[in-house]
Write an enzyme that holds these catalytic residues in place. Sequence first.
Site, PDB file in Angstrom:
ATOM      1  N   SER A 110       0.545  -0.155   4.913  1.00  0.00           N
ATOM      2  CA  SER A 110       0.913  -1.288   4.356  1.00  0.00           C
ATOM      3  C   SER A 110       1.258  -2.253   5.152  1.00  0.00           C
ATOM      4  CB  SER A 110       1.702  -1.449   3.005  1.00  0.00           C
ATOM      5  OG  SER A 110       2.001  -2.787   2.602  1.00  0.00           O
TER       6      SER A 110
ATOM      7  N   ASN B  87     -14.539  -4.326  -3.732  1.00  0.00           N
ATOM      8  CA  ASN B  87     -14.339  -5.344  -2.481  1.00  0.00           C
ATOM      9  C   ASN B  87     -13.002  -5.554  -2.069  1.00  0.00           C
ATOM     10  OD1 ASN B  87     -14.709  -7.026  -0.704  1.00  0.00           O
ATOM     11  ND2 ASN B  87     -15.740  -8.656  -1.388  1.00  0.00           N
TER      12      ASN B  87
ATOM     13  N   GLY C 163      -1.886  -2.065   1.035  1.00  0.00           N
ATOM     14  CA  GLY C 163      -1.512  -0.544   1.130  1.00  0.00           C
ATOM     15  C   GLY C 163      -2.032   0.177  -0.148  1.00  0.00           C
ATOM     16  N   SER C 164      -2.088  -0.640  -1.454  1.00  0.00           N
ATOM     17  CA  SER C 164      -2.369  -0.007  -2.769  1.00  0.00           C
ATOM     18  C   SER C 164      -3.735   0.211  -2.769  1.00  0.00           C
ATOM     19  CB  SER C 164      -1.981  -1.018  -3.766  1.00  0.00           C
ATOM     20  OG  SER C 164      -0.509  -1.189  -3.804  1.00  0.00           O
TER      21      SER C 164
ATOM     22  N   HIS D  44       6.945  -4.653   5.513  1.00  0.00           N
ATOM     23  CA  HIS D  44       6.782  -3.445   6.105  1.00  0.00           C
ATOM     24  C   HIS D  44       6.866  -3.575   7.669  1.00  0.00           C
ATOM     25  CE1 HIS D  44       5.217  -1.073   2.738  1.00  0.00           C
ATOM     26  NE2 HIS D  44       5.238  -2.402   1.945  1.00  0.00           N
TER      27      HIS D  44
ATOM     28  N   ASP E 267       5.320   3.190   4.748  1.00  0.00           N
ATOM     29  CA  ASP E 267       6.636   2.893   5.101  1.00  0.00           C
ATOM     30  C   ASP E 267       7.135   3.373   6.151  1.00  0.00           C
ATOM     31  OD1 ASP E 267       6.349   1.507   2.785  1.00  0.00           O
ATOM     32  OD2 ASP E 267       7.937   2.926   1.375  1.00  0.00           O
TER      33      ASP E 267
HETATM   34  C1  LIG Z   1       5.083   3.973  -0.090  1.00  0.00           C
HETATM   35  C2  LIG Z   1       4.300   2.848  -0.266  1.00  0.00           C
HETATM   36  N1  LIG Z   1       3.011   3.098  -0.655  1.00  0.00           N
HETATM   37  C3  LIG Z   1       2.104   1.966  -0.811  1.00  0.00           C
HETATM   38  C4  LIG Z   1       2.635   0.532  -1.167  1.00  0.00           C
HETATM   39  C5  LIG Z   1       1.774  -0.485  -1.414  1.00  0.00           C
HETATM   40  O1  LIG Z   1       1.583  -1.424  -0.389  1.00  0.00           O
HETATM   41  P1  LIG Z   1       1.014  -2.799  -0.780  1.00  0.00           P
HETATM   42  O2  LIG Z   1       2.201  -3.695  -1.361  1.00  0.00           O
HETATM   43  O3  LIG Z   1       0.698  -3.246   0.424  1.00  0.00           O
HETATM   44  O4  LIG Z   1       0.041  -2.540  -1.930  1.00  0.00           O
HETATM   45  C6  LIG Z   1       4.142   0.336  -0.784  1.00  0.00           C
HETATM   46  C7  LIG Z   1       4.796  -1.146  -0.948  1.00  0.00           C
HETATM   47  O5  LIG Z   1       5.617  -1.261  -0.469  1.00  0.00           O
HETATM   48  C8  LIG Z   1       4.728   1.512  -0.443  1.00  0.00           C
HETATM   49  O6  LIG Z   1       6.250   1.435  -0.307  1.00  0.00           O
END
Ligand SMILES: Cc1ncc(COP(=O)(O)O)c(C=O)c1O
Length: 458
Positions: free
Chosen positions: A229, A303, A99-100, A234, A208
């Site tokens: 994510s 990547n 998600g990041s 999740h 979320d």
């Molecule tokens: C609102 C939100 N955005 C982004 C992320 C990041 O997701 P990931 O852990 O897959 O990088 C999270 C992680 O829990 C999140 O709560």
Amino acid sequence: MAMQNIKNSPEAIKTEILRLCREYSARVHGANRPATEELPFEAGQTIPYAGRVFEGEEVAAAVGAALDFWLTLGAEGEAFEKELSGVLGVKKSLLVNSGSSANLLAVSALTSRKLGDRRLRPGDEVITCAAGFPTTVAPILQNQAVPVFLDADPATLNARVEQLEEAFVEGRTKAVMMAHTLGNPFDLGAVTAFCQAHNLWLIEDNCDALGTTYQGRLTGTFGDLSTQSFYPPHHITMGEGGAVNIVRDMKFKVLIESFRDWGRDCWCASGHDNTCRKRFGWQLGELPEGYDHKYIYSHLGYNMKPLDLQAAIGRVQLTRLPAFGAARRKNWAALRAGLDALSDYFDFQIATPASDPSWFGFLLMVKPEAGFSRADLSRHLDDKKIGNRALFGGNLVRQPAFADLRKENPAAFRVIGDLAGADRIMNDAVFVGVYPGLSESMIQFTIDTLHGFVKNPP
Ligand SMILES: Cc1ncc(COP(=O)(O)O)c(C=O)c1O
């Protein structure tokens, strides 16, 4: 002999391996228990705040993809992208490794020269919310833009949209990027109207909130781009993973793919050549005419592709989304009803008007007059083995990464108002789980524990 050959054909071997995978999984992970069936629970057992919920099908899907051994994003990925975009009703979903990463790619795409005057340039501003998860905001800074933090309303945990106009600077504000906190949508009516009025991009961090609706329409379908994510806590999981959803305008497909796939200009799918039909017919940058389009780079990319094996797991999980969403809503409603009598001690999260959240967690906001602190409560829940979490980074500007940055460069970000709401969330908020792996008896134990705690705080 012929029979023997059929039995030992690669297909037959694979079928047998996958059958054994299901059997193994049933024995090791739970005896063929449907993913949403309730677990027996005894006091003293751990109650996680979240976790992966799966059956033998997910294990078989992962092993099946491993046997195919394509490894990188391929047929499973393509199928999952189609299925996800179909469920959401968006033009296209592109899988990424978290998600990041999805957030980083979404903001990076806005910097593309291909967007002309609307592109996000260094020093331009993106309006966001002070309370939440750090990687909703970090990509703004990583792309040399300036986050402008609105305060958060402790009742909804989302941005105070009445501050939007105050945050806006003509010519400098280019986008709004916010998360639907704990599954509760931010005020999409106000935010989309604001974006339209000022011609701004909107990125919804839907990480979320997969399955949440606002005015009967799924979140993640209101912005220009939205992100998911698929990390285990999740709504569905593929281990590590995420997606960028392209809601309306397919020009973003090429941009997101380019940033995801090394910055390349070529848009051929993995394993394909010459989709543009002029692989050796391009002249871009200062490269010689006819340079191989596969190796022309129009962006400074990354990547961030996941594996096909992860996508295979995600495909099975996506079929469970309706049941998972129903379980999250049911668990949230049971906690809300069971804790209603404790409203002298806690404020509970309020669903945004016109929304039906697929909750990520159940929030307990300790009241100033409660007679105990957030830390007291968390410690007690920990002692009882009830998983609990702070609301991610609390007030993000007080996190060392942001506070230190501001000391070095006071113009690194702007803040609207005093962020008192985000501070309240930082100081007083704890959330417990609602995920589909929780049974009624686990929810009841959590309710009973909280009733016991407020009667006899430390
Ligand atoms: C609102 C939100 N955005 C982004 C992320 C990041 O997701 P990931 O852990 O897959 O990088 C999270 C992680 O829990 C999140 O709560």
